[in-house]
Design an enzyme around this catalytic site. Structure first.
Site, short mmCIF file in Angstrom:
data_model
loop_
_atom_site.label_atom_id
_atom_site.label_comp_id
_atom_site.label_asym_id
_atom_site.label_seq_id
_atom_site.Cartn_x
_atom_site.Cartn_y
_atom_site.Cartn_z
N ASP A 19 0.85 -1.20 0.00
CA ASP A 19 0.00 0.00 0.00
C ASP A 19 0.89 1.25 0.00
O ASP A 19 0.42 2.36 0.22
CB ASP A 19 -0.93 0.02 1.23
CG ASP A 19 -0.19 -0.09 2.55
OD1 ASP A 19 0.99 -0.52 2.57
OD2 ASP A 19 -0.78 0.26 3.59
N HIS A 24 3.49 6.31 0.97
CA HIS A 24 4.81 6.96 0.86
C HIS A 24 5.08 7.56 -0.51
O HIS A 24 5.93 8.42 -0.65
CB HIS A 24 5.93 5.94 1.13
CG HIS A 24 5.89 5.37 2.51
ND1 HIS A 24 6.54 4.22 2.85
CD2 HIS A 24 5.28 5.79 3.65
CE1 HIS A 24 6.34 3.95 4.13
NE2 HIS A 24 5.56 4.89 4.63
N TYR A 143 -0.38 1.90 14.98
CA TYR A 143 0.80 2.78 14.97
C TYR A 143 0.53 4.01 15.84
O TYR A 143 -0.02 5.01 15.35
CB TYR A 143 1.11 3.21 13.53
CG TYR A 143 1.53 2.10 12.59
CD1 TYR A 143 1.86 0.82 13.05
CD2 TYR A 143 1.61 2.33 11.23
CE1 TYR A 143 2.26 -0.19 12.17
CE2 TYR A 143 2.02 1.33 10.34
CZ TYR A 143 2.33 0.08 10.82
OH TYR A 143 2.72 -0.91 9.94
N LYS A 174 -1.01 -5.68 13.59
CA LYS A 174 0.29 -5.45 12.98
C LYS A 174 0.95 -4.31 13.76
O LYS A 174 0.38 -3.23 13.89
CB LYS A 174 0.08 -5.07 11.51
CG LYS A 174 1.32 -4.66 10.78
CD LYS A 174 1.02 -4.57 9.30
CE LYS A 174 2.17 -3.91 8.58
NZ LYS A 174 2.03 -3.91 7.15
N GLY A 201 9.29 -2.24 8.19
CA GLY A 201 9.97 -0.95 8.29
C GLY A 201 10.91 -0.72 7.12
O GLY A 201 10.88 -1.45 6.12
#
Ligand code: FBP
Length: 250
Positions: A19, A24, A143, A174, A201
């Site tokens: 994704d 990004h 996150y 996750k 990461g």
């Protein structure tokens, strides 16, 4: 009902996350072919992944001929890297539409600690109820972020995030790497029986990535949901096959 069974092999999972074009942008596609969804689907099949994670648009345009070959997880929310301030990732696809696209599970990112956490909690709650009614599992990307979070990689913060997944009704969560194995074990215990997978990461050395993957498994984690550490490498297929062995082996 075990909603997760379509994406489990030997009770473990190895998901190819893709994704990044939304989250990004093309700067993540270091190798030309990594911008091509067909390359990712072939990699997912040949590399023994138990599923591939797409946003709705890629699923619509590329997945149809891959049904029954690679299980699909549709990411239901997303945002770009340009979003400033307190993070919020809006819902851009419904569980019903994800099911029509062939998804066997859906994903949703929550930023606990954000000023907009309440909106994401509310949306996530609705997603879980709808997805379960449709027989689909829900994977929560957890996150912690926003002004209140000094360091999202702080092990205590990662452990808190893991527990939030259990509290909110996720089937799988996750999380980011919590720096030390003892905290990974703690996160797994705090989320139990919800299965825990690790994000990859930024790309790290192959050696370090194999080491982490082994630690995920010995710590009771269910596997990986990883992107850049696979498809940013020239030897992506070779690496994937080796990781799959570590993950599925009992
Ligand atoms: P990676 O394995 O490449 O880190 O991908 C995991 C992931 O969660 C992706 O699904 C997502 O696009 C990205 O990380 C988001 O990362 P961040 O919010 O930290 O930029």
């Amino acid at each position: 009902m075990n909603y997760l069974s379509p994406i489990l092999r030997n009770n473990r999972t190895f998901l190819l996350a893709y994704d990044h074009g939304l989250e990004h942008g093309p700067e993540d596609f270091l190798l030309e072919k990594s911008a091509e969804p067909e390359f990712i689907l072939e990699l997912a099949e040949k590399g023994n992944f138990s599923g591939v994670i797409f946003q709705k648009g890629i699923a619509e345009k590329y997945y149809q001929s891959w049904q029954n070959i690679v299980p699909l997880i549709v990411k239901l929310n997303g945002k770009t890297k340009w979003q400033a301030g307190e993070p919020y990732s809006p819902l851009i696809c419904s569980p019903e539409y994800a099911k029509d696209l062939g998804a066997v599970a859906v994903g949703y990112t929550i930023y606990p600690g954000s000023k907009f956490e309440h909106l994401m909690f509310k949306e996530f709650g609705q997603v879980v109820e709808k997805a379960h009614n449709l027989g689909m599992a829900v994977i929560a990307w957890l996150y912690p972020r926003g002004k209140k979070i000094d360091n999202e990689n702080n092990p205590q913060v990662v452990c808190y995030a893991a527990r939030i997944g259990l509290e909110l009704g996720a089937d799988m969560i996750k999380i980011k790497w919590p720096l030390e194995r003892k905290y990974l074990e703690k996160a797994v215990n705090l989320a139990r029986p919800v299965k825990v997978v690790l994000a990859g990461g930024e790309r790290i050395s192959e050696e370090e990535f194999f080491k982490r993957t082994k630690e995920v498994i010995v710590s009771g984690g269910c596997g990986l949901a990883v992107g850049r550490n696979i498809w940013q490498r020239k030897n992506a297929l070779e690496i994937a096959k080796k990781l799959a062995k570590i993950i599925y082996q009992r």
